[in-house]
Motif scaffolding. Structure first.
Motif, mmCIF file in Angstrom:
data_model
loop_
_atom_site.group_PDB
_atom_site.id
_atom_site.type_symbol
_atom_site.label_atom_id
_atom_site.label_comp_id
_atom_site.label_asym_id
_atom_site.label_seq_id
_atom_site.Cartn_x
_atom_site.Cartn_y
_atom_site.Cartn_z
ATOM 1 N N GLY A 1 0.791 -1.230 0.000
ATOM 2 C CA GLY A 1 0.000 0.000 0.000
ATOM 3 C C GLY A 1 0.816 1.269 0.000
ATOM 4 O O GLY A 1 0.395 2.263 0.589
ATOM 5 N N GLY A 2 1.994 1.252 -0.625
ATOM 6 C CA GLY A 2 2.836 2.438 -0.684
ATOM 7 C C GLY A 2 3.667 2.668 0.565
ATOM 8 O O GLY A 2 4.352 3.682 0.671
ATOM 9 N N LEU A 3 3.611 1.750 1.523
ATOM 10 C CA LEU A 3 4.385 1.866 2.759
ATOM 11 C C LEU A 3 5.298 0.655 2.914
ATOM 12 O O LEU A 3 5.071 -0.386 2.300
ATOM 13 N N THR A 4 6.291 0.798 3.754
ATOM 14 C CA THR A 4 7.191 -0.314 4.054
ATOM 15 C C THR A 4 6.827 -0.876 5.423
ATOM 16 O O THR A 4 6.916 -0.168 6.430
ATOM 17 N N TRP A 5 6.404 -2.123 5.430
ATOM 18 C CA TRP A 5 6.089 -2.834 6.664
ATOM 19 C C TRP A 5 7.306 -3.662 7.048
ATOM 20 O O TRP A 5 8.041 -4.146 6.191
ATOM 21 N N ILE B 1 6.685 -15.734 18.296
ATOM 22 C CA ILE B 1 6.006 -14.440 18.321
ATOM 23 C C ILE B 1 6.379 -13.677 17.051
ATOM 24 O O ILE B 1 7.556 -13.555 16.706
ATOM 25 N N VAL B 2 5.356 -13.186 16.356
ATOM 26 C CA VAL B 2 5.557 -12.466 15.108
ATOM 27 C C VAL B 2 4.774 -11.155 15.189
ATOM 28 O O VAL B 2 3.560 -11.168 15.404
ATOM 29 N N LEU B 3 5.487 -10.041 15.031
ATOM 30 C CA LEU B 3 4.883 -8.714 15.094
ATOM 31 C C LEU B 3 5.210 -7.948 13.817
ATOM 32 O O LEU B 3 6.280 -8.127 13.239
ATOM 33 N N ALA B 4 4.294 -7.086 13.396
ATOM 34 C CA ALA B 4 4.514 -6.233 12.231
ATOM 35 C C ALA B 4 4.419 -4.780 12.656
ATOM 36 O O ALA B 4 3.609 -4.424 13.529
ATOM 37 N N GLU B 5 5.243 -3.948 12.029
ATOM 38 C CA GLU B 5 5.226 -2.511 12.299
ATOM 39 C C GLU B 5 5.219 -1.756 10.980
ATOM 40 O O GLU B 5 5.749 -2.241 9.974
ATOM 41 N N VAL B 6 4.628 -0.576 11.020
ATOM 42 C CA VAL B 6 4.680 0.326 9.881
ATOM 43 C C VAL B 6 5.011 1.711 10.409
ATOM 44 O O VAL B 6 4.444 2.146 11.419
ATOM 45 N N GLU B 7 5.977 2.371 9.759
ATOM 46 C CA GLU B 7 6.319 3.746 10.129
ATOM 47 C C GLU B 7 5.514 4.695 9.259
ATOM 48 O O GLU B 7 5.372 4.482 8.062
ATOM 49 N N LEU B 8 4.997 5.739 9.899
ATOM 50 C CA LEU B 8 4.128 6.702 9.228
ATOM 51 C C LEU B 8 4.768 8.087 9.223
ATOM 52 O O LEU B 8 5.667 8.370 10.014
ATOM 53 N N GLU B 9 4.254 8.941 8.360
ATOM 54 C CA GLU B 9 4.726 10.334 8.301
ATOM 55 C C GLU B 9 4.116 11.176 9.418
ATOM 56 O O GLU B 9 4.743 12.089 9.919
ATOM 57 N N THR C 1 -3.691 1.516 4.313
ATOM 58 C CA THR C 1 -4.418 0.266 4.099
ATOM 59 C C THR C 1 -3.681 -0.853 4.816
ATOM 60 O O THR C 1 -2.468 -1.005 4.645
ATOM 61 N N ARG C 2 -4.424 -1.610 5.589
ATOM 62 C CA ARG C 2 -3.828 -2.746 6.298
ATOM 63 C C ARG C 2 -3.858 -3.983 5.411
ATOM 64 O O ARG C 2 -4.903 -4.329 4.867
ATOM 65 N N PRO C 3 -2.727 -4.665 5.314
ATOM 66 C CA PRO C 3 -2.731 -5.927 4.560
ATOM 67 C C PRO C 3 -3.626 -6.952 5.265
ATOM 68 O O PRO C 3 -3.857 -6.858 6.477
ATOM 69 N N ASP C 4 -4.106 -7.945 4.534
ATOM 70 C CA ASP C 4 -5.005 -8.934 5.153
ATOM 71 C C ASP C 4 -4.301 -9.820 6.175
ATOM 72 O O ASP C 4 -4.948 -10.481 6.982
ATOM 73 N N TRP C 5 -2.977 -9.833 6.168
ATOM 74 C CA TRP C 5 -2.236 -10.666 7.121
ATOM 75 C C TRP C 5 -2.011 -9.955 8.461
ATOM 76 O O TRP C 5 -1.445 -10.529 9.389
ATOM 77 N N ILE C 6 -2.480 -8.723 8.574
ATOM 78 C CA ILE C 6 -2.361 -7.976 9.827
ATOM 79 C C ILE C 6 -3.512 -8.355 10.750
ATOM 80 O O ILE C 6 -4.669 -8.418 10.336
ATOM 81 N N GLY C 7 -3.158 -8.585 12.011
ATOM 82 C CA GLY C 7 -4.155 -8.893 13.030
ATOM 83 C C GLY C 7 -4.384 -7.698 13.934
ATOM 84 O O GLY C 7 -4.317 -6.545 13.512
ATOM 85 N N ARG C 8 -4.598 -7.986 15.185
ATOM 86 C CA ARG C 8 -4.929 -6.984 16.204
ATOM 87 C C ARG C 8 -3.811 -5.952 16.372
ATOM 88 O O ARG C 8 -2.634 -6.292 16.413
ATOM 89 N N GLU C 9 -4.196 -4.696 16.501
ATOM 90 C CA GLU C 9 -3.220 -3.649 16.762
ATOM 91 C C GLU C 9 -2.787 -3.696 18.222
ATOM 92 O O GLU C 9 -3.612 -3.818 19.131
#
Length: 175
Positions: free
Chosen positions: A96-100, A112-120, A127-135
């Motif tokens: 979605g134009g961002l680097t996760w 344990i597997v965690l995902a992060e996205v840095e924002l401006e 847009t959250r990818p479908d593989w993203i779970g609970r924040e």
């Protein structure tokens, strides 16, 4: 001054694996922690960094990062960060134009597997990818300093179910 603005999520499934563009094997150590921030050392094979993170202001925090000699990082990890290190494989996943980034923890946090996205900015739509779970951005249980504390206290493998069973706001850890 650079501000880190990031959101953190549990990972729901392995759908992200097909989109990985780069992987890094990281070893992080907590050099010091204080009321308004922390100092971390990170080793990625042939490169190393010392990072100073300030107090959180919402989901943002000041961050200063400096490349350091690998030998210095190894010495800090072995001599200063004893019992306060985490090993993980970090995968870079564009979406979605961002680097996760997806972190798969090893050792005591294996599984344990965690995902992060840095924002401006904090209000940025994405847009959250479908593989993203609970924040878990504001969840103290998933801050790296808390995970380090849990590893030190337990001296054994700690699973996601056990972390989720902990009370969220009463952990004795600041980050």
């Amino acid at each position: 001054m650079r501000f880190e603005i990031e959101r953190k999520f549990l990972v729901a499934h392995d759908g992200w694996r097909a989109a990985v563009t780069h992987r890094m094997d990281l070893r992080d150590g907590l050099v010091g922690q204080f009321a308004r921030g922390k100092v971390r050392v990170r080793l990625d094979g042939g490169q190393a960094w010392l990072t100073v993170k300030g107090a959180r202001q919402g989901i943002a925090r000041p961050e200063f990062e400096y490349e350091i000699p690998v030998a210095d990082a190894e010495n800090m990890l072995e001599g200063i960060c004893v019992g306060r290190t985490i090993e993980k494989t970090r995968s870079v996943v564009p979406f979605g134009g961002l680097t996760w980034t997806v972190d798969e923890f090893r050792g005591q946090l294996a599984g344990i597997v965690l995902a992060e996205v840095e924002l401006e900015d904090e209000d940025q739509d994405f847009t959250r990818p479908d593989w993203i779970g609970r924040e878990v951005t504001g969840d103290l249980r998933f801050r790296q300093s808390t995970l380090l504390h849990l590893c030190r206290e337990a001296a054994r493998t700690i699973g996601l179910t056990e972390i989720l069973a902990l009370p969220e706001q009463v952990l004795p850890v600041q980050d």
